[in-house]
Each structure stands twice: as C-alpha cells, then as structure tokens.
Design an enzyme around this catalytic site. Structure first.
Site, PDB file in Angstrom:
ATOM      1  N   ARG A 114       0.855  -1.257   0.053  1.00  0.00           N
ATOM      2  CA  ARG A 114       0.135  -0.022  -0.041  1.00  0.00           C
ATOM      3  C   ARG A 114       0.974   1.214   0.015  1.00  0.00           C
ATOM      4  NH1 ARG A 114      -3.854   0.306   4.851  1.00  0.00           N
ATOM      5  NH2 ARG A 114      -5.272  -1.384   3.634  1.00  0.00           N
TER       6      ARG A 114
ATOM      7  N   ARG B 216      -1.519   6.852   9.771  1.00  0.00           N
ATOM      8  CA  ARG B 216      -1.904   6.474   8.242  1.00  0.00           C
ATOM      9  C   ARG B 216      -2.048   7.523   7.010  1.00  0.00           C
ATOM     10  NH1 ARG B 216      -4.155   1.226   8.261  1.00  0.00           N
ATOM     11  NH2 ARG B 216      -3.142   0.031   9.922  1.00  0.00           N
TER      12      ARG B 216
ATOM     13  N   LYS C 247      -3.589   2.068  14.820  1.00  0.00           N
ATOM     14  CA  LYS C 247      -3.728   2.965  13.563  1.00  0.00           C
ATOM     15  C   LYS C 247      -4.217   4.482  14.002  1.00  0.00           C
ATOM     16  CE  LYS C 247      -6.277   0.130  11.242  1.00  0.00           C
ATOM     17  NZ  LYS C 247      -7.310  -0.579  10.314  1.00  0.00           N
TER      18      LYS C 247
ATOM     19  N   LYS D  41      -5.829   7.988  12.106  1.00  0.00           N
ATOM     20  CA  LYS D  41      -6.289   8.426  10.613  1.00  0.00           C
ATOM     21  C   LYS D  41      -6.599   9.977  10.828  1.00  0.00           C
ATOM     22  CE  LYS D  41      -7.437   3.981   9.170  1.00  0.00           C
ATOM     23  NZ  LYS D  41      -8.653   3.293   8.523  1.00  0.00           N
TER      24      LYS D  41
ATOM     25  N   CYS E 246     -15.574  -2.555  -0.217  1.00  0.00           N
ATOM     26  CA  CYS E 246     -14.178  -2.918   0.135  1.00  0.00           C
ATOM     27  C   CYS E 246     -13.693  -3.955  -0.722  1.00  0.00           C
ATOM     28  CB  CYS E 246     -14.113  -3.169   1.723  1.00  0.00           C
ATOM     29  SG  CYS E 246     -14.648  -4.756   1.975  1.00  0.00           S
TER      30      CYS E 246
ATOM     31  N   CYS F  52      -8.443 -10.490   1.046  1.00  0.00           N
ATOM     32  CA  CYS F  52      -8.293  -9.743   2.574  1.00  0.00           C
ATOM     33  C   CYS F  52      -8.461 -10.746   3.448  1.00  0.00           C
ATOM     34  CB  CYS F  52      -9.645  -8.978   2.770  1.00  0.00           C
ATOM     35  SG  CYS F  52      -9.623  -8.395   4.396  1.00  0.00           S
TER      36      CYS F  52
ATOM     37  N   CYS G 147     -16.619  -7.532   6.154  1.00  0.00           N
ATOM     38  CA  CYS G 147     -16.506  -7.894   7.439  1.00  0.00           C
ATOM     39  C   CYS G 147     -17.067  -6.509   8.356  1.00  0.00           C
ATOM     40  CB  CYS G 147     -15.231  -8.489   8.074  1.00  0.00           C
ATOM     41  SG  CYS G 147     -14.033  -7.255   8.137  1.00  0.00           S
TER      42      CYS G 147
ATOM     43  N   CYS H 273     -14.051  -0.898   6.127  1.00  0.00           N
ATOM     44  CA  CYS H 273     -13.305  -0.236   5.267  1.00  0.00           C
ATOM     45  C   CYS H 273     -13.692   0.557   4.093  1.00  0.00           C
ATOM     46  CB  CYS H 273     -12.074  -1.494   4.569  1.00  0.00           C
ATOM     47  SG  CYS H 273     -11.190  -2.155   5.803  1.00  0.00           S
TER      48      CYS H 273
HETATM   49 FE1  SRM Z   1      -9.357  -1.300   6.186  1.00  0.00          FE
HETATM   50  C1  SRM Z   1      -7.847  -3.894   7.935  1.00  0.00           C
HETATM   51  C2  SRM Z   1      -8.202  -2.866   3.258  1.00  0.00           C
HETATM   52  C3  SRM Z   1      -9.924   1.329   4.707  1.00  0.00           C
HETATM   53  C4  SRM Z   1     -11.002  -0.117   8.877  1.00  0.00           C
HETATM   54  N1  SRM Z   1      -8.299  -3.075   5.699  1.00  0.00           N
HETATM   55  C5  SRM Z   1      -7.697  -4.268   6.615  1.00  0.00           C
HETATM   56  C6  SRM Z   1      -6.993  -5.128   5.701  1.00  0.00           C
HETATM   57  C7  SRM Z   1      -5.426  -4.477   5.790  1.00  0.00           C
HETATM   58  C8  SRM Z   1      -7.009  -6.411   6.398  1.00  0.00           C
HETATM   59  C9  SRM Z   1      -6.078  -7.075   7.239  1.00  0.00           C
HETATM   60  O1  SRM Z   1      -5.713  -6.254   8.335  1.00  0.00           O
HETATM   61  O2  SRM Z   1      -5.464  -7.903   7.118  1.00  0.00           O
HETATM   62  C10 SRM Z   1      -7.604  -5.024   4.243  1.00  0.00           C
HETATM   63  C11 SRM Z   1      -6.861  -5.429   3.321  1.00  0.00           C
HETATM   64  C12 SRM Z   1      -7.533  -5.825   2.207  1.00  0.00           C
HETATM   65  C13 SRM Z   1      -6.802  -6.176   0.646  1.00  0.00           C
HETATM   66  O3  SRM Z   1      -6.775  -7.407   0.480  1.00  0.00           O
HETATM   67  O4  SRM Z   1      -6.526  -5.191   0.479  1.00  0.00           O
HETATM   68  C14 SRM Z   1      -8.394  -3.464   4.508  1.00  0.00           C
HETATM   69  N2  SRM Z   1      -8.967  -0.837   4.384  1.00  0.00           N
HETATM   70  C15 SRM Z   1      -8.656  -1.319   3.259  1.00  0.00           C
HETATM   71  C16 SRM Z   1      -8.723  -0.653   2.130  1.00  0.00           C
HETATM   72  C17 SRM Z   1      -8.096  -0.884   0.944  1.00  0.00           C
HETATM   73  C18 SRM Z   1     -10.360  -0.807   1.803  1.00  0.00           C
HETATM   74  C19 SRM Z   1     -10.896  -0.601   0.233  1.00  0.00           C
HETATM   75  O5  SRM Z   1     -11.380  -1.328  -0.389  1.00  0.00           O
HETATM   76  O6  SRM Z   1     -10.276   0.529  -0.320  1.00  0.00           O
HETATM   77  C20 SRM Z   1      -8.760   0.929   2.463  1.00  0.00           C
HETATM   78  C21 SRM Z   1      -7.521   1.200   2.387  1.00  0.00           C
HETATM   79  C22 SRM Z   1      -7.046   2.473   3.103  1.00  0.00           C
HETATM   80  C23 SRM Z   1      -5.695   3.186   2.843  1.00  0.00           C
HETATM   81  O7  SRM Z   1      -5.454   3.178   1.771  1.00  0.00           O
HETATM   82  O8  SRM Z   1      -4.898   3.308   3.890  1.00  0.00           O
HETATM   83  C24 SRM Z   1      -9.167   0.637   3.909  1.00  0.00           C
HETATM   84  N3  SRM Z   1     -10.066   0.463   6.487  1.00  0.00           N
HETATM   85  C25 SRM Z   1     -10.351   1.462   5.940  1.00  0.00           C
HETATM   86  C26 SRM Z   1     -11.463   2.373   6.399  1.00  0.00           C
HETATM   87  C27 SRM Z   1     -11.878   3.590   5.960  1.00  0.00           C
HETATM   88  C28 SRM Z   1     -11.118   4.869   6.104  1.00  0.00           C
HETATM   89  O9  SRM Z   1      -9.857   4.923   6.794  1.00  0.00           O
HETATM   90  O10 SRM Z   1     -11.528   6.034   5.957  1.00  0.00           O
HETATM   91  C29 SRM Z   1     -11.534   1.778   7.694  1.00  0.00           C
HETATM   92  C30 SRM Z   1     -12.848   2.383   8.809  1.00  0.00           C
HETATM   93  C31 SRM Z   1     -12.186   3.694   9.536  1.00  0.00           C
HETATM   94  C32 SRM Z   1     -11.425   3.258  10.750  1.00  0.00           C
HETATM   95  O11 SRM Z   1     -10.268   3.127  10.706  1.00  0.00           O
HETATM   96  O12 SRM Z   1     -11.872   3.009  11.724  1.00  0.00           O
HETATM   97  C33 SRM Z   1     -10.868   0.544   7.985  1.00  0.00           C
HETATM   98  N4  SRM Z   1      -9.202  -1.936   8.128  1.00  0.00           N
HETATM   99  C34 SRM Z   1     -10.151  -1.095   9.079  1.00  0.00           C
HETATM  100  C35 SRM Z   1     -10.059  -2.253  10.118  1.00  0.00           C
HETATM  101  C36 SRM Z   1     -10.902  -1.896  11.717  1.00  0.00           C
HETATM  102  C37 SRM Z   1      -9.943  -1.155  12.618  1.00  0.00           C
HETATM  103  C38 SRM Z   1     -10.689  -0.892  13.816  1.00  0.00           C
HETATM  104  O13 SRM Z   1     -10.670   0.216  14.480  1.00  0.00           O
HETATM  105  O14 SRM Z   1     -11.211  -2.006  14.290  1.00  0.00           O
HETATM  106  C39 SRM Z   1      -9.126  -3.316  10.025  1.00  0.00           C
HETATM  107  C40 SRM Z   1      -8.698  -4.355  10.970  1.00  0.00           C
HETATM  108  C41 SRM Z   1      -7.692  -3.993  11.796  1.00  0.00           C
HETATM  109  O15 SRM Z   1      -6.919  -2.964  11.760  1.00  0.00           O
HETATM  110  O16 SRM Z   1      -7.417  -4.838  12.794  1.00  0.00           O
HETATM  111  C42 SRM Z   1      -8.670  -3.175   8.510  1.00  0.00           C
HETATM  112 FE1  SF4 Z   2     -11.301  -6.859   4.647  1.00  0.00          FE
HETATM  113 FE2  SF4 Z   2     -13.145  -6.453   6.418  1.00  0.00          FE
HETATM  114 FE3  SF4 Z   2     -11.662  -4.324   5.652  1.00  0.00          FE
HETATM  115 FE4  SF4 Z   2     -13.300  -5.529   3.989  1.00  0.00          FE
HETATM  116  S1  SF4 Z   2     -13.936  -4.402   5.770  1.00  0.00           S
HETATM  117  S2  SF4 Z   2     -11.346  -5.107   3.306  1.00  0.00           S
HETATM  118  S3  SF4 Z   2     -13.294  -7.723   4.461  1.00  0.00           S
HETATM  119  S4  SF4 Z   2     -10.859  -5.925   6.698  1.00  0.00           S
END
Ligand code: SRM
Ligand code: SF4
Length: 579
Positions: free
Chosen positions: A87, A156, A219, A221, A436, A442, A481, A485
């Site tokens: 990323r 981030r 993390k 943001k 997402c 993922c 899930c 995201c």
């Molecule tokens: Fe996310 C984890 C993809 C934006 C909340 N996110 C992941 C992971 C890395 C899975 C992992 O930990 O193994 C996913 C990778 C999937 C893949 O195969 O690419 C993933 N997140 C994404 C992306 C690519 C979604 C998309 O379809 O575009 C976004 C990449 C953002 C970036 O460029 O940095 C993405 N993730 C977000 C957002 C939206 C935002 O930030 O505006 C959120 C919700 C906002 C927040 O952070 O509260 C988000 N991602 C999570 C979480 C839950 C965090 C939490 O507080 O519980 C996880 C899991 C974790 O961190 O344990 C996670």
């Molecule tokens: Fe993966 Fe869940 Fe984030 Fe979708 S919402 S990319 S399934 S961690």
C-alpha cells in the site's frame, strides 16, 4: 508518570510485560526491524515469519494468501499461495503523470491484480511475491513515492478532499495534508535499511523520538475536508480538519476528534463513532495540532486490550473535557471556538468541473477502485499524452486534473477515443456506492464484497427504478466484515459481511456522513436484504418530502432511530478549556 496516565496506557520508562503481545513485539523489534531482512532471503517458503508479518505492516506491506486457492492447496498439501499487498503513501492522493505511469508499470511487473484505488485515496498493489518485494519497493522509491506507515500502529495516509470553489484554498489544504503526513510518519532508519539496502547506523532510542519503541497503540487517521464537500467522511477520521475559508483565504480549520468505523460484532464495548468538533485552529498550526493529538493517543491509548486501543475509545475513557484540557496543556493554549460551516455534498463530483482559476477536472468512475485489464490499458494510453495531474479520491475514483480550457476539447475526444468517456457519467447510484476489497485477498473477509457489487448494483438500481427513484442518490456501502473499510456505518444503507453469503443490514445513516446508521437486520443474504429494502423504497417514494434523503426519511418515518456515538455537526461544541 508525568501526567497521571490511565493504567492501560504506556509509561515509557516501564517494561512492556503487562501490555498486549503486539506491544511486546514492537518493543523488541529494534524500531521496526525485527527479522524482516533475513526472512526475505529465506527461500524455502513464500511466507515471512509470524512476527515479521506484523512489523511489515508499518512498512506498508501485508502478507496475504489467495483465499480462492486455500482449500485446494491444503488438499494438495501445498503451503497457501502467499503473496503481499503493498500500500502506497500518497497524502492527498495526488500523482504526477510520470508517477501514474511508473505505478502502472510496477503493477504490470510485480503485482497480479492491477492497481486498486483505496477508500483513503491511495493505491494498493496485490499479489507481489516475496522474492520481488525489495525490487518493487525500490521501484516505488524511484518514482518519488514510498509506503511508510501506509499500515501499522502509526499515522496512516493523510486524506484531503476536493473542492473547486477556490483553487487557492485547495492548494493550501493539500499542502498542509502533505506536511501533516510528513510530520507524523515514523522516522526509523529501518525502512531505508531493509528495503533500499542503505547502510543506516542504528541510533537506539533516537530512531523515532516521537513514537518511541512501541509506536501507537493502534492505527491513527487524519483527514482534511473542504466544506461544503464531505467527500472524505471527515467524521470517520481520528482527527478531521474542516477548512474554514472566505473566498481565496483559508482562515483555519475546525477540528473534529474521535471518529472511527471498526467494530467487533462480538463485543458490546466496540462501536463505530463519529468525530466531534472541539474548536478551531489557525491553518498553519494544523500539522502541529495533529501531532499533539497523536501524542495524547500515544500516551493514553489502551495498550492492554487491543480491541479498545483506537483513539475513539481513549477519548471516551478520558472524556472530552479532560482530553481538551490535556491538549490545551500540551499546546500551551486552548483551541478557539469552532466556526460555522455546512456540508451539502458527499461522494465525488460527476463528470467535468471547472475550478475558480478556470482549470478543468473530470472524475472518472472506477468501480470499487479496481484498475486492471482493459481499463488499465485505456488509462495508460490516456495518461501517456496527458499534460495535467491525477487525483485519487476517497471514494475510489480517479480525477484527471489541471486541464487548461483550450485543451479541454482535445481531452474529451481522447477520452472518447479510448472508450473512457462513459466513466464521466456513471449512474447516480454507482457514484454513491462503495465496497471494500474483501475476498480473495483480505485475510479478514467473512463474505464477498467487491466481487458481488456488479450484481448487487444492478438489482438495487432496478428496485429503485421500479419506484421512480432512479434520480435519487442513496449512499450504499458494502464490506466483507464488520471492520468497515468502505465506511459502511455512515451510509444510508450499509451491508457488512458476517459469514459466507450473510450480511448485517444497517439503515438510516446521514447522506452527508453526519449520522451513523443502525442495525436493521442481522445475518441476511443479499436476496433477503434487497427484499427488506423493497417496501422501504416504496414507502420512501410515496411519502418523500422534497429533496429528502432516504436515511433522513427512515428516521422521520420512525423506521429506524437516529443514533450518534460522537458528533452531530449541527451541535458544534466550542470548547474553551482553561489551562
Ligand atoms: Fe481497512 C484492515 C483494506 C480503509 C478499517 N483493511 C484492513 C486489511 C488490511 C485487512 C488486514 O488487516 O489483514 C484490508 C486489506 C484488504 C486487501 O486485500 O487489500 C483493508 N481498508 C482497506 C482498503 C483497501 C479498503 C478499500 O477497499 O479501499 C482501505 C485502504 C485504506 C488506505 O489506503 O489506507 C481501507 N479500513 C479502511 C477504513 C476507511 C477509512 O479509513 O476511511 C476503515 C474504517 C475507518 C477506521 O479506521 O475506523 C478501515 N481496516 C479497518 C479495520 C478496523 C479498524 C478498527 O478500528 O477496528 C481493519 C482491521 C484492523 O485494523 O485490525 C482493517
Ligand atoms: Fe477486509 Fe473487512 Fe476491510 Fe473488507 S472491511 S477489506 S473484508 S478487513
């Protein structure tokens, strides 16, 4: 302890024995080195050792495996099809044409699934193999980019919205977003040492003086929005800066704190939360303020229970008043009172937009941000002879930017020639829908997301059309899930995966990202969710007030109750804490 910290946080002078395992791993990693360099050379496996997978996140890299192949490979007694997601860090999402072409070439050479624009306006490369990781990272460096802190317990990618009302204000805010990112990223020499092979003398505790050896509890943001456009979902950020401007003058920012989406369906004390506006700060102070808030999270965040470690929980534990007092102490002054603002837009603009200086910008709709196959070739062809720059959006689209008026017609033809023109006018619903990545890359996905979107969109659009609602935008977001995201909990309709083919259905979010939605049905199939939506759409069509949004209607009609963990933007809290 210096400031009477809460006991689940970290006193940096004490050992980490009582903290969670991630904290202990960070502490023994020698500032994010671990054994990454050695693991990359281990030829007997395409994986890296367990601890290193966690540390590599700080370097912007996730180890994954192709989940479509898991059971077949297990049956054949092969190790999972390990691969890496890389990323990038692209604060504000802006790329030059040569960077775009460089990334395009990189994706073709090292990755397997093209380029993926994310919901935080950056690019992910999926399917990079271990033996090529270093070369891939060096190629990223060679086009002037990096992946530092794109993942991990750190600050981030800093996001920045897009508003054509004042090009001058847009430039200033984008520049502050870049400065903030630069100020907040880790400074450890581990990155250059591991990925570029540079000889970097180990500096011990001065490797990363701000973060220290355990970095952040989780993390963190930061995002910048330019009202009236809330394209970045500012209330979903840990720290949101809301630009206050008059004409071409940027006065400063209202500051919102404590947003976040992720939740665990298995824990009642886990929830999405909207950020709350706590005051106003002068424009050039924004990066330092973001740092001060991040430092409070570093010192007070929960390092025992990782599921409660996000800043939103720290804020709820401390209480807003105490937090603001701490912030004032650290800054040496309180924030000024928040200033009035309104959001009237969410999502990206459709098609062509002219900014205040006469330059043109056009949003190309990129379904779920995925750029591969023919689309990748078309964009490559376009960018090769494009004189402007590219802007990735937090809604997973691509804006071609900075077009001189006398070149507009030529680019219109060019887009047409390359069959890209239809992307300028996507259906209204498509412009307000997001999903997402989920399966197959993922590791946390419980259900499909990106791959079910074409079918889901078609069926939902048919439903809307049946009730004459095709010209009414409804925000629809799907995730595989509950992590959220695609920020599903602030959509008017949110679907979050619970198990294969089963989703929770959330309804009633605010169209401008100002209100959380509420659980309406648990563990339903997509068919069932669409069936449940039908009568609601019918009622909405029949009873809708002028210009009323679906989410607002559901609240007014008492079909769901409005809930807000966190801020209501109409209830701004001008905090004047004494130091
Ligand atoms: Fe996310 C984890 C993809 C934006 C909340 N996110 C992941 C992971 C890395 C899975 C992992 O930990 O193994 C996913 C990778 C999937 C893949 O195969 O690419 C993933 N997140 C994404 C992306 C690519 C979604 C998309 O379809 O575009 C976004 C990449 C953002 C970036 O460029 O940095 C993405 N993730 C977000 C957002 C939206 C935002 O930030 O505006 C959120 C919700 C906002 C927040 O952070 O509260 C988000 N991602 C999570 C979480 C839950 C965090 C939490 O507080 O519980 C996880 C899991 C974790 O961190 O344990 C996670
Ligand atoms: Fe993966 Fe869940 Fe984030 Fe979708 S919402 S990319 S399934 S961690």
């Amino acid at each position: 302890m210096a400031e009477n910290r809460l006991d689940r946080s970290r006193d940096r002078s004490q050992p980490v024995d009582n903290l969670n395992s991630n904290e202990q791993l960070k502490a023994r990693s020698r500032y994010l080195r671990g054994t990454i360099a050695r693991g990359l050379l281990e030829a007997s496996t395409r994986a890296v050792p367990g601890d290193d997978t966690l540390l590599m996140k700080f370097h912007g890299i996730y180890m994954q495996d192709d989940r479509d192949q898991r059971s077949e490979r297990q049956r054949r007694r092969l190790e999972p099809n390990y691969q890496f997601m890389v990323r990038l860090r692209i604060p504000g999402g802006i790329l030059s044409t040569s960077q775009w072409l460089g990334l395009d070439a990189l994706a073709r050479r090292f990755a397997e699934r093209g380029l993926r624009i994310t919901t935080r306006q950056t690019i992910q490369l999926h399917g990079v193999r271990k033996p090529q990781l270093r070369a891939c990272m060096q190629a990223i460096r060679d086009i002037g980019l990096d992946t530092i802190a794109a993942c991990g317990d750190d600050s981030r990618g800093v996001v920045c919205g897009f508003n054509t009302n004042s090009a001058a204000v847009q430039r200033q805010v984008a520049s502050l977003a870049r400065q903030t990112s630069q100020q907040l990223i880790p400074k450890t020499g581990a990155y250059r040492e591991i990925w570029y092979g540079d000889e970097v003398p180990y500096k011990g505790d001065s490797e990363d003086p701000v973060y220290g050896e355990t970095y952040l509890p989780r993390k963190f943001k930061v995002g910048f929005a330019l009202p009236p456009v809330n394209d970045i979902d500012v209330y979903g950020q840990d720290v949101g800066f809301i630009a206050i401007s008059e004409g071409d003058t940027l006065e400063g920012f209202n500051v919102a704190v404590g947003g976040g989406m992720g939740q665990l369906d298995t824990r009642d004390d886990s929830y999405p939360r909207l950020a709350e506006v706590i005051g106003f700060v002068a424009a050039d102070e924004a990066p330092a303020l973001a740092l001060a808030i991040m430092e409070i999270q570093r010192d007070y965040g929960d390092r025992v229970d990782r599921h409660r470690a996000r800043f939103k929980y720290t804020l709820d534990r401390l209480g807003l008043g105490t937090f603001c007092r701490l912030l004032a102490q650290r800054r040496g002054q309180s924030l000024e009172a928040a200033q009035p603002y309104t959001f009237t837009h969410n999502g990206d603009p459709r098609g062509w937009q002219q900014d205040s200086e006469g330059l043109w910008h056009a949003t190309l709709d990129i379904a779920n941000g995925r750029i591969d196959g023919a689309l990748q070739d078309q964009l490559q062809g376009f960018v090769q002879s494009f004189a402007g720059y590219l802007r990735l959006t937090t809604n997973q689209n691509l804006i071609i930017s900075g077009i001189e008026p006398d070149l507009l017609e030529m680019y219109e033809w060019r887009l047409d020639d390359l069959s890209l023109a239809p992307r300028l006018s996507p259906t209204l619903q498509s412009a307000y829908s997001m999903s997402c990545v989920a399966l197959p890359t993922c590791g946390l996905a419980m259900a499909e997301s990106e791959r079910i979107m074409p079918d889901l969109m078609q069926r939902f659009e048919s439903s809307k059309a049946r009730f004459g609602l095709d010209r009414v935008p409804i925000t629809l977001r799907v995730t595989g899930c509950p992590n959220g995201c695609a920020r599903p909990y602030i959509a008017e309709i949110g679907l979050t995966g619970r198990a294969p083919k089963l989703y929770n259905l959330y309804l009633g979010g605010g169209f401008h990202g100002e209100r959380l939605n509420q659980l309406y049905a648990s563990n339903v199939s997509i068919d069932k969710a669409l069936e449940l939506l039908e009568p609601l759409l019918a009622r909405f069509a029949a009873e809708r007030d002028d210009h009323e949004h679906f989410g607002d209607y559901l609240i007014r009609a008492n079909i769901v109750k409005a809930i807000n963990h966190g801020s209501d933007p109409h209830r701004m809290i001008p905090v004047k804490e004494e130091i």
